[in-house]
Structures are given as structure tokens and as C-alpha cells.
Write an enzyme that holds these catalytic residues in place. Sequence first.
Site, short mmCIF file in Angstrom:
data_model
loop_
_atom_site.label_atom_id
_atom_site.label_comp_id
_atom_site.label_asym_id
_atom_site.label_seq_id
_atom_site.Cartn_x
_atom_site.Cartn_y
_atom_site.Cartn_z
N LYS A 15 40.73 34.82 90.24
CA LYS A 15 39.40 35.19 89.77
C LYS A 15 39.19 36.70 89.85
CE LYS A 15 35.99 32.52 91.09
NZ LYS A 15 34.88 31.81 90.45
N ARG A 70 32.15 34.38 96.17
CA ARG A 70 33.00 33.28 95.68
C ARG A 70 34.43 33.44 96.14
NH1 ARG A 70 30.59 31.23 90.57
NH2 ARG A 70 28.84 32.60 90.12
N GLY A 73 36.75 24.10 92.83
CA GLY A 73 35.81 23.35 93.65
C GLY A 73 36.25 23.06 95.07
N MET A 98 37.04 25.30 97.53
CA MET A 98 36.49 26.18 98.56
C MET A 98 35.05 26.50 98.22
SD MET A 98 39.78 28.47 99.35
CE MET A 98 40.00 28.77 97.64
N ARG A 109 40.05 32.37 83.03
CA ARG A 109 41.33 31.96 83.64
C ARG A 109 42.06 31.10 82.62
NH1 ARG A 109 38.61 27.91 88.04
NH2 ARG A 109 37.47 26.68 86.54
N HIS A 131 33.47 18.16 87.59
CA HIS A 131 34.55 18.05 88.57
C HIS A 131 35.47 16.88 88.23
CE1 HIS A 131 36.28 16.45 92.34
NE2 HIS A 131 36.52 17.73 92.56
N SER A 165 78.71 9.13 90.59
CA SER A 165 77.28 9.14 90.30
C SER A 165 76.53 9.03 91.62
CB SER A 165 76.91 7.97 89.38
OG SER A 165 75.52 7.93 89.22
N GLY A 196 73.95 8.08 94.14
CA GLY A 196 72.86 7.15 94.38
C GLY A 196 72.01 7.76 95.49
N THR A 197 71.09 8.61 95.10
CA THR A 197 70.35 9.36 96.12
C THR A 197 69.31 8.51 96.83
OG1 THR A 197 69.08 10.23 94.29
CG2 THR A 197 70.70 11.71 95.30
N CYS A 223 71.89 8.99 89.64
CA CYS A 223 71.09 7.90 89.07
C CYS A 223 70.06 7.38 90.06
CB CYS A 223 72.00 6.77 88.60
SG CYS A 223 72.92 6.03 89.95
N TYR A 252 75.06 15.27 84.41
CA TYR A 252 73.88 14.59 83.87
C TYR A 252 72.96 14.11 84.98
CZ TYR A 252 75.99 10.07 85.06
OH TYR A 252 76.54 9.02 85.74
C1 PEP Z 1 70.71 4.63 94.70
O1 PEP Z 1 71.01 4.21 95.80
O2 PEP Z 1 70.27 5.77 94.50
C2 PEP Z 1 70.85 3.78 93.51
C3 PEP Z 1 70.65 4.26 92.31
O3 PEP Z 1 71.09 2.46 93.72
P1 PEP Z 1 70.01 1.41 94.22
O4 PEP Z 1 68.69 2.06 94.20
O5 PEP Z 1 70.11 0.26 93.28
O6 PEP Z 1 70.52 1.10 95.58
MG MG Z 2 72.24 2.44 95.88
#
Ligand code: PEP
Ligand code: MG
Length: 849
Positions: free
Chosen positions: A8, A77, A86, A88, A321, A437, A742, A744-745, A809, A829
Site C-alpha cells: 500500500k 492503515r 482485512g 490487520m 494494487r 470480504h 518412478s 512413490g512419494t 507418481c 516427468y
Molecule cells: C506412492 O506411494 O506414492 C504411490 C504412488 O503409491 P500408493 O499411493 O498407491 O501407495
Molecule cells: Mg506406494
Amino acid sequence: MKDLLGGKGANLSEMTSLGLPVPFGFTITTEACNYYLEHKDFPVGFFDAFDEKLDELEHKMKKTFGSKTNPLLVSVRSGARISMPGMMDTVLNLGLNDETVQGLIDKTRNPRFSYDAYRRFINMFGNVVLGIGHKHFEEALEAAKKKKGVKLDTDMGADDWKALVAEFKQIVKRQSGQDFPEDPREQLKLAIRAVFESWNNKRAFAYRRMNNIPDNIGTAVNVQAMVFGNMGEDSGTGVAFTRDPSTGEKCFYGEFLLNAQGEDVVAGIRTPQTLSDLQGKMPKIYEQLDKIQAQLEGHYRDMQDIEFTIEKGQLYLLQTRNGKRTAKAAIKIAVDMVDEGLITEREALLRIDPNQLNVLLHPSIDPHVDKDVLAKGLPASPGAAVGKIVFTADEACHQTEDGEKVILVRKETSPEDIHGMHVAEGILTATGGMTSHAAVVARGMGKPCIAGCKKIIVNEDAKTVAINGEHFAEGDVITLDGSTGEIIRGAAATIDPELFDEFEVLMGWADEVRKLQVRTNADNPHDAEVARRFGAEGIGLCRTEHMFFEEDRILYVRQMILAHDEKTREAALAKLRPVQVEDFKGIFKAMNGLPVTVRLLDPPLHEFLPNTDEKMAPVAKGLGVSVADLKETVHLLHEFNPMLGHRGVRLGITHPEIYEMQVRAIFEAAKIVHHEGVTPIVEIEVPLVGHVNELKKVRAMIERVAEEMGPFDFEWKVGTMIELPRACVTADEIAHHADFFSFGTNDLTQMTFGFSRDDAGSFLPVYTESGLLADNPTDTIDQEGVGQLMRMAVKLGRSTKPGLEVGICGEHGGEPRSVAFCHEIGLDYVSCSPYRVPVARLAAAQAAL
Ligand code: PEP
Ligand code: MG
């Protein structure tokens, strides 16, 4: 200078430099705020500078702070580097006391206005600086109106306001134990201190959490000479946008209220008029404002959200802004601005928050089915929302915790409601305009919102709402169409989103610059087709277990699990195979010419069996076994920690026949579709590998089957999920037997932290809410921990096989910050759910830029 002056403050000084009519003032820096918050005191020399600037302001305004004849009044302000609308506090009309109010009366010859300003000041100051609840002042106001027998504030006269001033002061004394400070300089110091401290109020803290705004940037404080929009019918106040913030259309757009002060438009207490009404009423002012808006947009090269006040026929700008906008508007504006030569494609790509695309990709109301429209309000934020009515933010949180979908229905929303808005499907308010708001916050969150619906009467205490005269109670289901403003009875049918031209253009630019490919996680042809329409370049994860749950084959799956001998098991698998072949054919066709990663069975077998006594009997009957037999198997398969149990490749080792059946089905399907002219690209994936020998063994089986069924003249590969820490640290060994990795997080995160993703919900929120963890690692990759393992796995894997294909994935594959991280560590990917594919495409482009 936004870092130092806040958004501001920086824009006010910029506008002043441009020669625009801005009331004079000065800005106290974020540095001073941070010093104050750290030391609970002002920096050395602060008050000398403060006095100097105040003198200068008096000089410029030719008014004196505290003068009985010609008093200077100021607004105070907040304004941080990043706008926190809104969140603060603000104090207006500061400088009034029993003496200066006389000066104001003399100057304006308007005692009614002057006492009105005075009582507003005491209320605001009492609330913001002294922490006295608004309700005390509101109750006194209501009582005064009742006593006089009037309904509206406008029916109150000068004497009424004067009496209320006295009463408000008593409220201050009663509630805070101190007299209302009469010395304007003292008032100002206290107000500055309060604005600094409001940086750490609950709602500001919550807003920063939600929007990833750092806690240590602090707020600036803008002290500005007051101008009044409530000095009569030749005055007013409003908010304007240089383009339509809902659609992005290039038209000057806004709202204003005649004879109103400051926050009246935003607070949503009165429903405002449009700018064309302003054009009719004050054509000269409108023309001036129109010129200024064009100048500001050209200067900032972005859509502006402008606040203005007209004081006795004189226009002032109070703020400009970059305006908040819907996802659709954001894209249209960015693409249009490239066409207009205002910005580059690169800038356009960087301007869109990928998360915002989520809304665009969400369902709207099916136009082809009948709907029972109960009432119409302002279409404040687009999209369809279906849910049960709730009347308070707390109730919204409460019910959503139990898995309900809710619509938050309120007379108006305030920043206190933010937590409820966050969990609600949609928001409906009785008052307020497109810039209230509720509207602004909902648009920011990408939630459907209908504001200012005059046809609803909310009774929060009774937990009912009358919609066009018909009563609805808490728990009744309604649908909101935030794009049309329609409130619809019950749960209306919704349809998949339509993509629009500018969206495709922007995505085209994104595709040109991004390095990461974007695939999708899809388990059936429909999802695969949706994802392909959204630009998916293959399937990064097809979870075959989802196919096993379908009605026509769960019986065979169960027969297989319960089989006591090889023959019975073989017979069950023989029945499963043809259905799997059909599944894979559908998917290969939908992804013709693009890679499809098919994962072999992952979950523990007990997931396919009933888990309660009531469910046992019918299943046992269907299977032709005794309940006791079924119970026995369920008992045998029971695990203490299924997430760490007999699943993934461990199943492939102990039940090789299941994996073999799947592999045969995959190859058979690929062969058939290939004959039909489709190009399958097959990637067979083994889950939960922790030791190279696991993969080696399964790979040998796959190669044997390929030998028997082949040769194939389509592409096929064998790879593995990387989702165990041991797989990451031994990735060089594993890579000898994998054509691709791949990540698998989902599993990698739980295994790295050592919590079960099914159970983390009970303690992770405590970690994130208390700031112990900046982010929930199941939402965005924990880059320092899990991310380091990923980095190591990529490096080790490619040390064995340069050019090894590596993707992700897990759920993180569609989350923008995680996508950026995947770009950084050199993945090929990301793969995510179909609706997040465009989000990932844009995030990948931004990472590359
Ligand atoms: C993972 O573990 O990230 C995964 C993609 O497999 P799932 O979620 O099916 O265990
Ligand atoms: Mg998995």
C-alpha cells in the site's frame, strides 16, 4: 519499494509521483515494525522522525493536529509487502477529541457529520487499540436507535451522535479501565503500536499460513490525511477494477456508495451501486477516474484494484494494487495483455498461480437438467458447490471434520470467519457486494461464493435461513452456482469443466518452455481420456488394485485369496485374466502412442475381504464357503501395520501367480490392441522394492513370460517404484534391473518420517499449526528429508544407467512446489490426477522459467 514500504505504502508514493490526487501522508516502514515486534519498543530516533513527518504533513495540509479551529485528522492503515485484505487493523478519523470536534464542526458546518465521525473513531480506536469488542459499541448504538424509535443510522441526528460519543467514552472507560486518550499525538502513537501488533493477531497468522506468506516480513503503517466520503450527496467512496475480476473482460468495473465512509463498501453492510450509476450522477468525476484507471493499469502493467473517495465533488485515490481475480480472469487478463503488447508470454506464464487452475478444472452445474432456483444473489466467485447449510465458521469446521460437505451461510462474513470459509464448499451471504470480504476471500481461495443475496434472511441463533420466504435449517442441502449467483434446492447435477481459448493458449506457451513431461495417474479409460484432454502425455501410474474392486471381479479376487490349493487358485486367476485384459485394452487405446505405466498389485490381500461381522455372511455365501472359513482367512491375513506389511513386491514374491497373471494380461492386451492399429507403450512396474533381489526375481518372471508370449513388436519396459528409503540408497544396484524409476512419494514420505499415512492425521496438524513443520509433508515434498533421498536415488540410478527414465507418481506430482523440485533434481516427468494435469504443466513451465 514494497519490501520496505509495504504494498500500500509503495503504491501510494508511486501514485503521488505520477501526479495523481492522493491525500498526503507518510509511511512507517516494515523495518520499524520488525524492530518493534522484536524489542517491544520503537527504534531509537523513531519519534524525532515521526514528529518531523507529522509537521510536514500539517504544513502540506494547512491543518494542525489537535487544533481547535482547523484540525488535521488522519487514517492509520496497515500494509504488508503482500496484500492481506482485512487481516490487520485500520483506524480512521484519528485526531478527534472534544475540542477538535468543534474545529471540524466549524470547518464543515456539519455537526451531524462531525459527531458521526467522532463516534466512529472512538469505536474503531476502542476496538483496535484498546481491544474492546465491537459488540459493546453496537449494542449501545442499537439501544440509542431503539430509544429514538428509528431503524437506520441515517435517521440519527447530530445530538444523537453527540450523546453516543459520551456513551462510547464510558464504554471505553468501563471496558479498558482507562480514559479515552484526548491527546491526538498520543492517539497516533497508540494506533501505530496497535497496527504493528495486529501483525500477530490470530486471523493474520491464519491467513499467512494459508497463503504461504512468511511471518517475518512485518507490516508498514500508512498515516494519511483523512478525506471524507460521507460529507453528503456530493461525496462517496468506492472500489474499482481496471478489468472485470470475475471474467477478465476488459471493462472498467466497480462499485461505490454515496455518502459513505472508508470500509463501508468492503464490509458489505450496504449493497453498493455500480460505476455506471456514478457516471450518471457525477459524470466529471467518472471521466477523471476512468482516465486514471487506464493510466494506472498501463503503469503497473497489471489489472488494478483501486480505492477512491469523493469528498465534496473532489476525487482522491486511497489505494491501488494488483487486483485479486478468479482463475479464469487471471488467464484471460494475462493472455489479453500479451496480445495488447503490455507483457511478454514469459511474464504471463509467471503471473498465474498454478494452484488457481484447480477451480477452472472443477465441475459446474449441468445446464441440461432441471434445477429449482430458490433465489439469486451476486455471482461473487465461480464454480458449483453442493453441501449442507451451516451458519458459523466453527460449525463448518466441526462438520467437515466428520466428513460432511458444507455451505457456510452468513449475513456477512468477516475475517473471523476465515477458518470456516477455508473448509466450506461454498459461501453464501445476505449482504455485501462483489468486493465484500466474502467475495474477495472466496475468489482468492477459489471457492464458489454468492454474496449480497437480498432474498435470504439469516437467523444465526435459530440456525435457520429464509430463502425467498421458505425456511431452511442447518443440515439442509443446497447448491450454489457461483458463476450465476443462483441458489438451488438440493444437490444439483454438475458437469466437467469446459476449457476456454485463453486457457489453451496459455497452456500452449507452458508446453513450449517446460522440460518436465506431465503424465497422469489413471486406472480406467474414462480418467485416461479426461487426462488426455487436459494434456497428459501418458499414464505414470495405473493402480491395478482399483480394477480388482469392481463388482464383476471382486468375487474372483476373493476366490483366489481363499483358495486352499493350487488348482482352485489357478481357476480363480484364469477367470480374472480376461477381465484384466479388457481393462488394459481400454487404457492402451485411450493412451494410444503414449507410455502407460501399469503397476502390479500393491495392497495387502486383506483389503479385498470384508472386515466386519455383518459383511462376512453375504460374502461367504457368494463364495460358497462357511463364515468360519472366511473369518479364519481374514484372521490369518490380519496385520498390525498393513502399511508396513505384506504388500507390494512382497506379494509378488509370495504369490508369484498373481503377478504372472497380471503380466500375461498386460502383454495379451497390448498384442490385441497393437493388431487393431493402436500403438501401446508398455511399462510394467513393480511396487515397494527395497532390495535389488526382489526386482531381479520379478523381472526374471516377466522376461520368461515375454519370451513365451513374444516376440512383441511394441515397446515394453520393466521398472520399479522407488518408495522405500532402502531403494533410494541402493538405487545404483536396483538400476541394473530397472528400465525406469518412478518415485512413490506417498510411501517414501511415510517411510522416511516413520509415520503411517493413514494415521498421521491425528498429529500432523499439530505440527503444521504450531509451525514445527512449515508444511505438511503429505501435501508438498519435504525437500530437506524425502527430497534428499530422491536426489540421491536419481544420481545413483543414473550412475549405473545414464539416461535412466525417472518420474514421480505420488500425490506430490501435481503440487506446484513439488513439481519445481522435481524439475530441479532432473526428473523426466511428473504424474498426477487428471484434474491436476494443467496445474502440473504450468508449474513445470514456471520451474523451467
Ligand atoms: C506412492 O506411494 O506414492 C504411490 C504412488 O503409491 P500408493 O499411493 O498407491 O501407495
Ligand atoms: Mg506406494
